[in-house]
Design a protein around this motif. Structure first.
Motif, PDB file in Angstrom:
ATOM      1  N   PRO A 153     -43.709   7.361-106.599  1.00 19.94           N
ATOM      2  CA  PRO A 153     -43.308   8.610-106.868  1.00 19.94           C
ATOM      3  C   PRO A 153     -42.544  10.039-106.012  1.00 19.94           C
ATOM      4  O   PRO A 153     -43.503  10.382-105.773  1.00 19.94           O
ATOM      5  N   VAL A 154     -41.809  10.145-106.123  1.00 24.49           N
ATOM      6  CA  VAL A 154     -41.000  11.291-105.949  1.00 24.49           C
ATOM      7  C   VAL A 154     -41.831  12.419-106.018  1.00 24.49           C
ATOM      8  O   VAL A 154     -40.849  13.698-106.899  1.00 24.49           O
ATOM      9  N   ILE A 155     -41.921  12.997-105.995  1.00 22.29           N
ATOM     10  CA  ILE A 155     -43.124  14.826-106.114  1.00 22.29           C
ATOM     11  C   ILE A 155     -42.273  15.780-106.209  1.00 22.29           C
ATOM     12  O   ILE A 155     -41.643  16.306-105.606  1.00 22.29           O
ATOM     13  N   THR A 156     -41.308  16.770-107.018  1.00 20.81           N
ATOM     14  CA  THR A 156     -40.752  17.399-107.164  1.00 20.81           C
ATOM     15  C   THR A 156     -41.596  18.809-106.683  1.00 20.81           C
ATOM     16  O   THR A 156     -42.631  19.122-107.100  1.00 20.81           O
ATOM     17  N   LEU A 157     -41.060  19.984-106.581  1.00 17.84           N
ATOM     18  CA  LEU A 157     -41.678  21.213-106.226  1.00 17.84           C
ATOM     19  C   LEU A 157     -42.466  21.740-106.999  1.00 17.84           C
ATOM     20  O   LEU A 157     -43.646  22.455-107.104  1.00 17.84           O
ATOM     21  N   GLN A 158     -41.805  21.144-108.410  1.00 20.72           N
ATOM     22  CA  GLN A 158     -42.166  22.020-109.420  1.00 20.72           C
ATOM     23  C   GLN A 158     -43.440  21.409-109.696  1.00 20.72           C
ATOM     24  O   GLN A 158     -44.270  22.020-110.339  1.00 20.72           O
ATOM     25  N   LYS A 159     -43.380  19.976-109.793  1.00 22.37           N
ATOM     26  CA  LYS A 159     -44.942  19.000-110.270  1.00 22.37           C
ATOM     27  C   LYS A 159     -45.784  19.533-109.328  1.00 22.37           C
ATOM     28  O   LYS A 159     -47.032  19.450-109.248  1.00 22.37           O
ATOM     29  N   PHE A 160     -45.480  19.743-107.844  1.00 21.82           N
ATOM     30  CA  PHE A 160     -46.085  19.784-106.867  1.00 21.82           C
ATOM     31  C   PHE A 160     -47.164  21.259-106.805  1.00 21.82           C
ATOM     32  O   PHE A 160     -48.829  20.750-106.888  1.00 21.82           O
ATOM     33  N   PHE A 181     -49.012  25.263 -96.875  1.00 23.24           N
ATOM     34  CA  PHE A 181     -48.575  24.713 -95.996  1.00 23.24           C
ATOM     35  C   PHE A 181     -47.342  23.662 -95.411  1.00 23.24           C
ATOM     36  O   PHE A 181     -46.662  23.636 -95.118  1.00 23.24           O
ATOM     37  N   ILE A 182     -47.613  22.851 -97.446  1.00 25.67           N
ATOM     38  CA  ILE A 182     -46.766  21.550 -97.474  1.00 25.67           C
ATOM     39  C   ILE A 182     -45.500  22.091 -97.990  1.00 25.67           C
ATOM     40  O   ILE A 182     -44.594  21.497 -97.621  1.00 25.67           O
ATOM     41  N   GLU A 183     -45.804  23.398 -98.235  1.00 26.77           N
ATOM     42  CA  GLU A 183     -44.428  23.875 -99.750  1.00 26.77           C
ATOM     43  C   GLU A 183     -43.822  24.250 -98.402  1.00 26.77           C
ATOM     44  O   GLU A 183     -42.521  24.066 -98.303  1.00 26.77           O
ATOM     45  N   THR A 184     -43.786  24.748 -96.925  1.00 25.55           N
ATOM     46  CA  THR A 184     -42.973  25.120 -95.905  1.00 25.55           C
ATOM     47  C   THR A 184     -41.949  24.301 -95.436  1.00 25.55           C
ATOM     48  O   THR A 184     -41.237  24.569 -94.846  1.00 25.55           O
ATOM     49  N   GLY A 200     -40.879  21.682 -96.612  1.00 27.06           N
ATOM     50  CA  GLY A 200     -39.423  21.302 -97.399  1.00 27.06           C
ATOM     51  C   GLY A 200     -39.513  20.287 -97.732  1.00 27.06           C
ATOM     52  O   GLY A 200     -38.113  20.011 -98.047  1.00 27.06           O
ATOM     53  N   ARG A 201     -40.346  19.503 -97.710  1.00 31.44           N
ATOM     54  CA  ARG A 201     -39.996  17.796 -97.991  1.00 31.44           C
ATOM     55  C   ARG A 201     -40.262  17.201 -99.071  1.00 31.44           C
ATOM     56  O   ARG A 201     -40.551  16.135 -99.851  1.00 31.44           O
ATOM     57  N   LEU A 202     -40.400  18.218-100.250  1.00 27.62           N
ATOM     58  CA  LEU A 202     -40.939  18.107-101.629  1.00 27.62           C
ATOM     59  C   LEU A 202     -39.241  17.877-102.403  1.00 27.62           C
ATOM     60  O   LEU A 202     -38.117  19.006-101.809  1.00 27.62           O
ATOM     61  N   ALA A 203     -38.826  17.070-103.376  1.00 24.30           N
ATOM     62  CA  ALA A 203     -37.657  16.927-103.630  1.00 24.30           C
ATOM     63  C   ALA A 203     -37.800  18.764-104.513  1.00 24.30           C
ATOM     64  O   ALA A 203     -38.675  18.940-105.280  1.00 24.30           O
ATOM     65  N   PRO A 204     -36.451  19.057-104.902  1.00 26.20           N
ATOM     66  CA  PRO A 204     -35.817  20.084-105.542  1.00 26.20           C
ATOM     67  C   PRO A 204     -36.214  20.073-107.190  1.00 26.20           C
ATOM     68  O   PRO A 204     -36.956  20.021-107.708  1.00 26.20           O
TER      69      PRO A 204
END
Lengths: 244, 244
Positions: free
Chosen positions: A93-100, A235-238, A240-244
């Motif tokens: 799965p590609v995790i979205t920012l919201q899901k993360f 750190f992960i959020e910065t 920016g690899r997460l899907a919108p």
DNA sequence: CCAGCCTAAGTGTGATCACAGATCACGGCA
DNA sequence: TGCCGTGATCTGTGATCACACTTAGGCTGG
């Protein structure tokens, strides 16, 4: 995903070729072995988010037939560690920012509770093991050439040693499910920018955690673990690899 | 387990007989349908702890072949909602007293957190639905001839309406897994002594919970839910049906 | 040269067959 | 009469085949 056989010998393992009962205490089926193999790959970051899988490919890579692969993938899909699209394609799965962010909140609550319980129930032997994992982690990230693989493994071992010290096996199982889901993105980002490890934030949080555990300070342990998770997530959020 | 077909028509569903696409939005495979059927049976108490299952029996009962039954049972075993003994026998796990207490502690922590989050995030529409389930439950247990099935269902709907109001889907999934494990013993004991329902303890806790949710009182909601779970668990323990 | 169809390869799902191991009841021996 | 061995039956597991469906690539017709 590299070629790796489940059995020691070559790929030809038609059927009924069970060389060793393997101690024979626990249930050990081919399906379970494939499950564990995929599971390790996911947690260790061997499978990237969005990467597609095929039952036949997995089966061939691991030297089995399609059936064990089906069972393993089926279980992982149930764990939401894999997903099967309406197109009948299986992928991680590609995790979205919201899901993360949601998973992070749940992790802080659940793993924080585990840490607090661990502070109450920890035994000397557990504590020694925890300190050992902490030492390995610290040594590895301070090394001139950090071995990421070893560092991540030590980090994982440290966390789960704490969780297991709480004496609540079903809670550990829940946390394993959570790690299975965030594993791919977490490992991917760590791998892409190992610089973070050297910053020492994780080391400080781990030190706080170990100290709180040793003192039986439940709330301190919870806070230290929450800070560790939050810092890692930030750190992960910065990156920016997460899907919108 | 009573005979119940997955399809409306008789047992003869050889293959490729897919009468209706069923809306066709979500993935709906036979394996998933069997999984849902067994799942409902477990949560509703249709399967008693210790009861044994057979893939072929399940398949025949539900009018499918063995394959979907395999997938469903495999997933439920992964969820620890079923277990397969070293004898290669599948059965509903027999929960020990120790395991029951552990699960109860985990439930109080996890579901309590969900209730607290719900108090912070609940929306008017959610609250209305929660009140409705509460009303159904209250009405049912106060009736001269309580319908246990309806009461238990209302109780479940009430709880999960609260959990879903927290806006953390992965947390709801975790809680579902927990209910899947305690469902059989919970339902079995409730069924055997419906008297408890009339005592009104559950009603009082539910009232506290709803009031706290309406007031946005997170800690109040957590406390009310914890009390509800603890009271229910204490009652189950007194019945002494749990394994040592 | 480009757009459109259309075939061929590949997918997960379901059915069926094969097999090793466990269980249990029945029958024969002591 | 009591007990052990033994075969029929049933279990989950694995392999293989069949099928509906998606998808991507090559060909044809404009």
């Amino acid at each position: 995903m590299e070629r790796r056989d489940l059995h020691a010998h070559g790929r030809e393992t038609p059927a009924g070729d069970r060389p060793e009962p393997e101690g024979a205490l626990a249930r050990i089926t081919l399906g379970t072995q494939v499950y564990d193999a995929l599971r390790d790959l996911l947690i260790a970051g061997g499978l990237a988010p969005g990467e597609r899988l095929s039952l036949r490919t997995v089966a061939e890579r691991l030297g089995t037939s399609m059936m064990p692969a089906r069972e393993a993938v089926s279980r992982l899909v149930a764990d939401e560690a894999l997903e099967v699209l309406p197109n009948r394609a299986v992928r991680v799965p590609v995790i979205t920012l919201q899901k993360f962010r949601e998973l992070t909140r749940v992790r802080i609550a659940v793993e924080g509770f585990a840490a607090a319980e661990a502070a109450r129930a920890v035994k000397p032997g557990d504590l020694a093991a925890i300190r050992e994992h902490d030492a390995v982690f610290r040594h590895e990230v301070r090394a001139p050439e950090p071995d990421l693989e070893r560092a991540m493994r030590a980090n994982r071992d440290l966390h789960f040693a704490v969780y297991e010290a709480a004496g609540l096996p079903s809670l550990v199982a829940i946390i394993e499910g959570l790690w299975l889901r965030i594993g791919p993105v977490l490992n991917l980002d760590m791998r892409s920018s190992p610089r973070r490890l050297a910053e020492g934030a994780a080391q400080a949080h781990h030190a706080d955690l170990v100290a709180a555990l040793g003192a039986g300070d439940a709330e301190g342990a919870r806070a230290a673990l929450a800070a560790d998770i939050a810092a890692s997530a930030a750190f992960i959020e910065t990156t920016g690899r997460l899907a919108p």
